[in-house]
Enzyme design. Structure first.
Site, PDB file in Angstrom:
ATOM      1  CD  GLU A  17      49.103  32.776  32.501  1.00 48.16           C
ATOM      2  OE1 GLU A  17      49.623  33.890  32.673  1.00 48.16           O
ATOM      3  OE2 GLU A  17      49.771  31.730  32.384  1.00 48.16           O
ATOM      4  N   GLY A  35      42.157  35.150  35.193  1.00 51.63           N
ATOM      5  CA  GLY A  35      41.227  36.062  35.844  1.00 51.63           C
ATOM      6  C   GLY A  35      41.925  36.806  36.957  1.00 51.63           C
ATOM      7  CB  CYS A  48      46.072  40.831  32.024  1.00 54.21           C
ATOM      8  SG  CYS A  48      46.708  39.925  30.613  1.00 54.21           S
ATOM      9  CD  GLU A  82      44.169  43.596  37.184  1.00 50.88           C
ATOM     10  OE1 GLU A  82      43.545  42.820  37.931  1.00 50.88           O
ATOM     11  OE2 GLU A  82      44.750  43.226  36.152  1.00 50.88           O
ATOM     12  CE  LYS A 136      32.748  30.438  34.918  1.00 51.58           C
ATOM     13  NZ  LYS A 136      31.838  31.393  34.332  1.00 51.58           N
TER      14      LYS A 136
HETATM   15  P1  NAP Z   1      37.376  37.027  37.521  1.00 45.85           P
HETATM   16  O1  NAP Z   1      36.282  37.754  38.187  1.00 45.85           O
HETATM   17  O2  NAP Z   1      38.463  36.489  38.353  1.00 45.85           O
HETATM   18  O3  NAP Z   1      36.670  35.864  36.674  1.00 45.85           O
HETATM   19  C1  NAP Z   1      37.376  35.032  35.800  1.00 45.85           C
HETATM   20  C2  NAP Z   1      36.606  33.738  35.588  1.00 45.85           C
HETATM   21  O4  NAP Z   1      36.519  33.044  36.831  1.00 45.85           O
HETATM   22  C3  NAP Z   1      35.164  33.950  35.136  1.00 45.85           C
HETATM   23  O5  NAP Z   1      34.809  32.908  34.259  1.00 45.85           O
HETATM   24  C4  NAP Z   1      34.395  33.842  36.453  1.00 45.85           C
HETATM   25  O6  NAP Z   1      33.050  33.469  36.287  1.00 45.85           O
HETATM   26  C5  NAP Z   1      35.173  32.733  37.122  1.00 45.85           C
HETATM   27  N1  NAP Z   1      35.006  32.672  38.581  1.00 45.85           N
HETATM   28  C6  NAP Z   1      34.546  33.642  39.421  1.00 45.85           C
HETATM   29  N2  NAP Z   1      34.539  33.182  40.706  1.00 45.85           N
HETATM   30  C7  NAP Z   1      34.992  31.899  40.665  1.00 45.85           C
HETATM   31  C8  NAP Z   1      35.244  30.900  41.648  1.00 45.85           C
HETATM   32  N3  NAP Z   1      35.010  31.123  42.943  1.00 45.85           N
HETATM   33  N4  NAP Z   1      35.733  29.712  41.250  1.00 45.85           N
HETATM   34  C9  NAP Z   1      36.010  29.474  39.946  1.00 45.85           C
HETATM   35  N5  NAP Z   1      35.780  30.372  38.962  1.00 45.85           N
HETATM   36  C10 NAP Z   1      35.297  31.583  39.313  1.00 45.85           C
HETATM   37  O7  NAP Z   1      38.105  37.922  36.419  1.00 45.85           O
HETATM   38  P2  NAP Z   1      37.433  38.841  35.349  1.00 45.85           P
HETATM   39  O8  NAP Z   1      36.871  40.027  36.065  1.00 45.85           O
HETATM   40  O9  NAP Z   1      36.553  38.029  34.456  1.00 45.85           O
HETATM   41  O10 NAP Z   1      38.708  39.280  34.465  1.00 45.85           O
HETATM   42  C11 NAP Z   1      39.536  40.321  34.803  1.00 45.85           C
HETATM   43  C12 NAP Z   1      40.782  39.812  35.517  1.00 45.85           C
HETATM   44  O11 NAP Z   1      41.455  38.860  34.706  1.00 45.85           O
HETATM   45  C13 NAP Z   1      41.811  40.903  35.791  1.00 45.85           C
HETATM   46  O12 NAP Z   1      42.312  40.737  37.084  1.00 45.85           O
HETATM   47  C14 NAP Z   1      42.913  40.616  34.767  1.00 45.85           C
HETATM   48  O13 NAP Z   1      44.196  41.055  35.132  1.00 45.85           O
HETATM   49  C15 NAP Z   1      42.850  39.137  34.701  1.00 45.85           C
HETATM   50  N6  NAP Z   1      43.467  38.674  33.467  1.00 45.85           N
HETATM   51  C16 NAP Z   1      44.719  38.146  33.529  1.00 45.85           C
HETATM   52  C17 NAP Z   1      45.352  37.731  32.366  1.00 45.85           C
HETATM   53  C18 NAP Z   1      46.732  37.168  32.401  1.00 45.85           C
HETATM   54  O14 NAP Z   1      47.136  36.621  31.386  1.00 45.85           O
HETATM   55  N7  NAP Z   1      47.464  37.251  33.481  1.00 45.85           N
HETATM   56  C19 NAP Z   1      44.694  37.844  31.130  1.00 45.85           C
HETATM   57  C20 NAP Z   1      43.415  38.372  31.113  1.00 45.85           C
HETATM   58  C21 NAP Z   1      42.799  38.790  32.286  1.00 45.85           C
HETATM   59  P3  NAP Z   1      31.905  34.608  36.201  1.00 45.85           P
HETATM   60  O15 NAP Z   1      32.156  35.351  34.960  1.00 45.85           O
HETATM   61  O16 NAP Z   1      30.671  33.817  36.192  1.00 45.85           O
HETATM   62  O17 NAP Z   1      32.068  35.467  37.431  1.00 45.85           O
END
Ligand code: NAP
Length: 490
Positions: free
Chosen positions: A258, A236, A292, A393, A182
């Site tokens: 992650e 995420g 990230c 963040e 997804k």
């Molecule tokens: P996000 O809002 O947490 O979303 C990540 C993924 O989860 C998306 O596919 C999102 O779908 C889905 N999602 C949202 N709500 C969900 C739920 N209740 N249950 C299951 N899945 C759900 O993160 P983002 O804004 O896309 O990305 C930014 C974040 O990612 C930052 O915090 C960054 O630090 C983190 N990140 C971490 C790493 C690492 O390696 N540690 C690497 C890259 C990014 P939708 O798009 O449909 O909302």
């Protein structure tokens, strides 16, 4: 986009509801793709297809599976220009950044294909029955073997779309699992392009990889509670990660998380001020601060603080903000309108809390940039440890500077965070660098570098930044489970 259907069980399908949604170019607001809006029933079909494919895929020889995964890498290399075009259009990656990400993605897949061939078991000391009987038991054998886990839900964020899709899919399937991907909703076109490319790969059986598009709050949540899913690999935000951990607890899944970070870069008084400031400015604003691993809180020794900030700001001023498809652009737009609103709220909070804005803080207003979701590189000084921009963040082009006077105090300040993703320390004194590397609570610490990563390096944070490691041969182990076998020859 040629194909905007989901890929389930080797077939191109619409959502059961027939509904769709649009993705947009963050630089212009124009529509990029119209994709299916999946619901629970579509997820059920994808999980069923992955379950059906699992027995025969997991029993293939490793050589066969690795060969097929290597063909995916070749297909990604062959189609990398199409993928790069979408990374520019749907994510806003600058022209030179997109191909680099796709090269990294192909390397990830190649490594997963070959790495899976190195997975071995272990022979343990022979055991006699519950410690009874002769110490040496020549007719017994105990060994551990690694097996695939089953159906994996792979949930990816929008910040480096193709790279993270590759990091998850390739070790997952190379090690004998099947999956449902997804992608982040705003990058659904990129996710479906990956499906389109994998559909061209000879001998990849239907159902080994399935791709569904739709909101995380519904289909991501459904995957997290689904009894047919054995493992969730999520990248995420920490907030959503915690929701997935809670939702998945009822069916006890294997989890790889992650999550977010608030990464410190610590510059000691013996660092080379101007080159280090220039390097860190380039790293901090790459991908609009949406990686990230990027540093966003800068602790600089008081002896060099003013000179360092001056050099950093001068380097940040040279960043060319613009349309990512323009060759001269070094920083594109942020991912979408909501993300820009979040970033702007953090900028305002820093101003309200008394930080000093020394660069940026605004959107560009002149056309054509007024139509996209741009934020100028933004630098704050006079930041203190309790301000939101020092603790939370932002995930955008906003950095804050804090002054320090002693090693002990700065280590304490750097560790004073719920996050522990990564950190860097900059010094000519290697012994001091190692001391910092030992003391900092982070999954990765760089000395005189930041953000240097290759396909072989495992990645993963401490504390609320994650669970487990991803990437490289160590990260791939997440997709296997250890079985202990006791054997007695009679
Ligand atoms: P996000 O809002 O947490 O979303 C990540 C993924 O989860 C998306 O596919 C999102 O779908 C889905 N999602 C949202 N709500 C969900 C739920 N209740 N249950 C299951 N899945 C759900 O993160 P983002 O804004 O896309 O990305 C930014 C974040 O990612 C930052 O915090 C960054 O630090 C983190 N990140 C971490 C790493 C690492 O390696 N540690 C690497 C890259 C990014 P939708 O798009 O449909 O909302």
């Amino acid at each position: 986009m040629e194909n905007c259907k989901m890929w389930i069980g080797g077939k191109w399908v619409d959502a059961d509801s027939g509904k769709t949604f649009l993705t947009h170019n963050p630089a212009t607001g124009e529509v990029v793709a119209e994709v299916p809006l999946a619901g629970a029933s579509d997820v059920d079909k994808a999980v069923a297809a992955a379950r059906k494919a699992f027995p025969s895929w997991s029993r293939r020889t490793q050589a066969e599976r690795s060969d097929i995964v290597a063909r995916i890498a070749a297909a990604v290399r062959e189609h990398s220009a199409e993928l790069a075009r979408l990374e520019i259009l749907e994510h806003g990656a600058p022209l030179d950044f997109a191909p680099f990400m796709l090269k990294f993605a192909a390397e990830n897949i190649e490594l997963a294909a070959s790495g899976a061939r190195t997975v071995m078991g272990e022979v343990l000391p022979p055991a006699s029955s519950m410690g009874q009987g002769p110490g040496d038991a020549p007719n017994t054998l105990a060994y551990m073997k690694r097996e695939p886990i089953g159906v994996c839900a792979l949930i990816t964020p929008w910040n480096v779309p193709s790279l993270l899709i590759s990091t998850k899919i390739s070790p997952c399937i190379a090690n004998g699992n099947t999956c449902v991907l997804k992608p982040a909703s705003i990058n659904s076109g990129i996710g479906l392009k990956w499906a389109e490319i994998m559909a061209t790969v000879k001998d990849l059986p239907p159902g080994v990889v399935n791709v569904v598009t739709g909101p995380g709050g519904t289909i991501g949540q459904h995957l997290s509670t689904h009894p047919g899913v054995d493992l969730i690999s999520f990248t995420g935000s920490t907030e959503v990660g915690k929701a997935i951990i809670a939702a998945s607890s009822q069916t006890v899944k294997v989890l790889g998380m992650e999550l977010g970070g608030k990464n410190p870069a610590i510059v000691l008084e013996d660092a080379d001020v101007v080159p280090v400031a220039e390097e860190l400015a380039q790293i901090a604003f790459m991908n609009v601060g949406q990686n990230c691993a990027q540093p966003s809180r800068f602790y600089v020794h008081e002896k060099i603080y003013d000179k360092f900030v001056e050099a950093f700001v001068a380097a940040a001023r040279r960043i060319k903000v613009g349309d990512p498809s323009d060759k001269s652009t070094t920083m594109g737009p942020v991912a979408n309108k909501d993300q820009r609103a979040t970033i702007e709220a953090y900028i305002q909070s820093a101003i309200d809390e008394g930080a000093r804005l020394v660069l940026g803080g605004k959107r560009p207003t002149e056309p054509p940039l007024d139509k996209g979701y741009f934020v100028m590189p933004t630098v704050f000084t006079n930041v203190t440890q309790n301000m939101r921009i020092a603790r939370e963040e932002v995930f955008g082009p906003v950095v804050g500077f804090l002054k320090f006077s002693s090693d002990e105090k700065v280590i304490e300040a750097a560790n004073d965070s719920v996050f522990g993703l990564c950190a860097s320390v900059w010094t000519k004194d290697v012994a001091r660098g190692i001391k910092f590397a030992n003391e900092l609570q982070a999954g990765t610490v760089w000395v005189n570098q930041h953000m240097n990563l290759v396909a072989e390096t495992p990645w993963g944070g401490f504390k609320e930044s994650g669970l487990g490691k991803e990437g490289g041969v160590i990260g791939a182990q997440m997709y296997t489970q250890l079985k202990l076998v006791y054997l007695k020859h009679i």
